[in-house]
Design an enzyme around this catalytic site. Structure first.
Site, mmCIF file in Angstrom:
data_model
loop_
_atom_site.group_PDB
_atom_site.id
_atom_site.type_symbol
_atom_site.label_atom_id
_atom_site.label_comp_id
_atom_site.label_asym_id
_atom_site.label_seq_id
_atom_site.Cartn_x
_atom_site.Cartn_y
_atom_site.Cartn_z
ATOM 1 N N ASP A 37 -13.656 29.802 16.450
ATOM 2 C CA ASP A 37 -13.015 31.115 16.581
ATOM 3 C C ASP A 37 -12.467 31.279 17.998
ATOM 4 O OD1 ASP A 37 -13.623 31.986 14.019
ATOM 5 O OD2 ASP A 37 -15.394 33.134 14.622
ATOM 6 N N ARG A 41 -5.934 28.271 12.706
ATOM 7 C CA ARG A 41 -5.898 29.608 12.099
ATOM 8 C C ARG A 41 -5.027 30.474 13.006
ATOM 9 N NH1 ARG A 41 -11.232 32.415 12.667
ATOM 10 N NH2 ARG A 41 -11.860 31.362 10.766
HETATM 11 C C1 LIG Z 1 -10.025 35.210 8.491
HETATM 12 C C2 LIG Z 1 -9.791 35.897 9.792
HETATM 13 C C3 LIG Z 1 -10.300 35.348 10.946
HETATM 14 C C4 LIG Z 1 -10.051 35.950 12.190
HETATM 15 N N1 LIG Z 1 -10.455 35.332 13.338
HETATM 16 C C5 LIG Z 1 -10.124 35.865 14.529
HETATM 17 C C6 LIG Z 1 -10.386 35.180 15.752
HETATM 18 O O1 LIG Z 1 -10.947 34.068 15.770
HETATM 19 N N2 LIG Z 1 -10.023 35.767 16.914
HETATM 20 C C7 LIG Z 1 -9.388 36.997 16.947
HETATM 21 O O2 LIG Z 1 -9.054 37.494 18.031
HETATM 22 N N3 LIG Z 1 -9.142 37.677 15.801
HETATM 23 C C8 LIG Z 1 -9.486 37.137 14.612
HETATM 24 N N4 LIG Z 1 -9.188 37.814 13.458
HETATM 25 C C9 LIG Z 1 -8.779 39.252 13.524
HETATM 26 C C10 LIG Z 1 -7.285 39.380 13.651
HETATM 27 O O3 LIG Z 1 -6.865 38.940 14.909
HETATM 28 C C11 LIG Z 1 -6.871 40.852 13.482
HETATM 29 O O4 LIG Z 1 -7.473 41.619 14.473
HETATM 30 C C12 LIG Z 1 -7.221 41.448 12.118
HETATM 31 O O5 LIG Z 1 -7.029 40.521 11.094
HETATM 32 C C13 LIG Z 1 -6.332 42.654 11.811
HETATM 33 O O6 LIG Z 1 -4.980 42.291 11.847
HETATM 34 P P1 LIG Z 1 -4.041 42.185 10.550
HETATM 35 O O7 LIG Z 1 -3.171 41.004 10.753
HETATM 36 O O8 LIG Z 1 -4.862 42.186 9.330
HETATM 37 O O9 LIG Z 1 -3.096 43.439 10.695
HETATM 38 P P2 LIG Z 1 -3.420 44.986 10.794
HETATM 39 O O10 LIG Z 1 -2.108 45.631 11.038
HETATM 40 O O11 LIG Z 1 -4.529 45.273 11.754
HETATM 41 O O12 LIG Z 1 -3.952 45.326 9.362
HETATM 42 C C14 LIG Z 1 -3.102 45.415 8.246
HETATM 43 C C15 LIG Z 1 -3.759 46.366 7.273
HETATM 44 O O13 LIG Z 1 -4.982 45.795 6.781
HETATM 45 C C16 LIG Z 1 -5.952 46.805 6.637
HETATM 46 N N5 LIG Z 1 -7.082 46.546 7.547
HETATM 47 C C17 LIG Z 1 -7.088 45.739 8.621
HETATM 48 N N6 LIG Z 1 -8.314 45.716 9.179
HETATM 49 C C18 LIG Z 1 -9.080 46.534 8.446
HETATM 50 C C19 LIG Z 1 -10.453 46.915 8.511
HETATM 51 N N7 LIG Z 1 -11.279 46.438 9.433
HETATM 52 N N8 LIG Z 1 -10.929 47.761 7.569
HETATM 53 C C20 LIG Z 1 -10.113 48.240 6.596
HETATM 54 N N9 LIG Z 1 -8.803 47.912 6.494
HETATM 55 C C21 LIG Z 1 -8.297 47.069 7.394
HETATM 56 C C22 LIG Z 1 -5.283 48.120 6.959
HETATM 57 O O14 LIG Z 1 -4.768 48.675 5.775
HETATM 58 C C23 LIG Z 1 -4.164 47.717 7.873
HETATM 59 O O15 LIG Z 1 -3.121 48.621 7.867
HETATM 60 C C24 LIG Z 1 -9.364 37.190 12.229
HETATM 61 C C25 LIG Z 1 -8.864 37.743 11.056
HETATM 62 C C26 LIG Z 1 -9.037 37.108 9.853
HETATM 63 C C27 LIG Z 1 -8.428 37.706 8.636
#
Ligand SMILES: Cc1cc2nc3c(=O)[nH]c(=O)nc-3n(C[C@H](O)[C@H](O)[C@H](O)COP(=O)(O)OP(=O)(O)OC[C@H]3O[C@@H](n4cnc5c(N)ncnc54)[C@H](O)[C@@H]3O)c2cc1C
Length: 307
Positions: free
Chosen positions: A123, A174
């Site tokens: 990660d 990722r």
């Molecule tokens: C499999 C996976 C691994 C990840 N690993 C890392 C990592 O190693 N390092 C790192 O910095 N980040 C990591 N992340 C987090 C990532 O960087 C984002 O912060 C997170 O995925 C939210 O961004 P989004 O692209 O989904 O967009 P967003 O615009 O944040 O979300 C899109 C939509 O998804 C829904 N949503 C998003 N989050 C939530 C929530 N918590 N609860 C309810 N609804 C929600 C909402 O409807 C939102 O409008 C990971 C994410 C995933 C999916």
């Protein structure tokens, strides 16, 4: 606006409330909870990656405990024939305490994973760790440990350059937006700039022949990714979508129905607090959850009157 204000005060919300409203994001405290969740996901055609929560560790002994817990996860995956790999935070294995110790833990874990025909995802954490994490990844690959991949954060301005630097390794990456808030000098803050950065990084990763885990719940980005994959005529095994446990499961179901590979990030363990705060900060309905949990309990006190 209200949600953002609530997210800012989350750290003062009582831990039991945080625990209750974040339970959908975490499989449970024990390995058997994670195992059960992965089996349920696999039964619905979803792959998994298991995270042993451990970023709040403060000493070397705790890194040993986390490393041992990951070895148990790998053994459980084998024993039960689960379709899952593991995701590991460098700080949980001591990145902030002793870099050499952290490297040794990763060497051992990647070795154990390869023996079991499995895979370790490193990660990515906040920007103070990016250089050391990528350097550790390069060292692992140079030493022949190849059952390992990294994470790149599209919101960081350096990411396109990092893709170029890593290209010779054809890394398994990722790609996510990045959860950590950094200074505007190094991070795009505008929502659309982050989305555009994501698309540009995805194209650059595919240009270099990388396998990409497209980690997002953002509908627009998912549509862009599908378009890019189709335009390039990529094989189903050249990429996968990735989502977090408890976030937009219906959207994940649709991806599976459409024939894409989808991997769900499954955290478990006793160090649940920091992970839960981050998930709640991103939940657009956070204000409603806190209000209904807190005030719902005020209006409906427990049998002994406690909240
Ligand atoms: C499999 C996976 C691994 C990840 N690993 C890392 C990592 O190693 N390092 C790192 O910095 N980040 C990591 N992340 C987090 C990532 O960087 C984002 O912060 C997170 O995925 C939210 O961004 P989004 O692209 O989904 O967009 P967003 O615009 O944040 O979300 C899109 C939509 O998804 C829904 N949503 C998003 N989050 C939530 C929530 N918590 N609860 C309810 N609804 C929600 C909402 O409807 C939102 O409008 C990971 C994410 C995933 C999916």
């Amino acid at each position: 606006m209200i949600n953002r204000a609530i997210a800012g005060v989350l750290p003062v919300v009582p831990r039991p409330v945080v625990r209750r409203i974040s339970s959908r994001y975490i499989a449970g405290a024990e390995l058997e909870d994670a195992s059960y969740t992965v089996r349920a996901l696999n039964a619905r055609g979803k792959l998994a990656t298991v995270d042993v929560l451990g970023e709040e560790i403060t000493n070397v002994e705790e890194t040993d405990t986390i490393a041992a817990a990951y070895e148990e996860v790998l053994a459980e995956i084998d024993r039960r024939h689960l379709d899952s790999n593991i995701s590991v935070k460098p700080t949980a294995l001591g990145l902030g305490l002793d870099l050499d110790l952290c490297k040794r833990h990763f060497q051992q874990l990647v070795h154990r994973a390869r023996v079991r025909d499995n895979f370790v995802r490193i990660d990515m954490e906040d920007a103070t760790t990016t250089d050391s994490t990528l350097a550790m990844y390069r060292d692992l690959r140079a030493d022949g440990y190849d059952a390992v991949g990294v994470v790149l954060q599209a919101s960081l301005k350096r990411t396109i350059s990092d893709i170029g630097d890593l290209a010779d390794l054809r890394p398994n990456v990722r790609l996510c937006k990045g959860i950590y808030v950094e200074s505007s000098e190094i991070q795009f803050r505008d929502y659309h700039a982050v989305q555009n950065g994501f698309v540009a990084a995805l194209e650059a990763l595919f240009d270099t022949g990388c396998h990409v885990g497209i980690a997002t719940h953002d509908r627009w980005l998912i549509e862009q990714a599908k378009r890019i994959v189709a335009k390039r005529g990529l094989d189903r095994d050249a990429y996968e979508f990735q989502m977090l446990l408890g976030v937009r499961p219906g959207l994940g179901d649709t991806l599976v129905e459409e024939g894409h590979r989808l991997r769900i990030y499954v955290p478990f363990g006793s160090h649940w607090y920091q992970y839960s705060l981050r998930r709640l900060q991103e939940n657009p309905s956070i204000a409603g959850y806190i209000a209904s949990d807190t005030f719902g309990r005020v209006l409906r006190p427990g049998r002994n009157g406690s909240l």
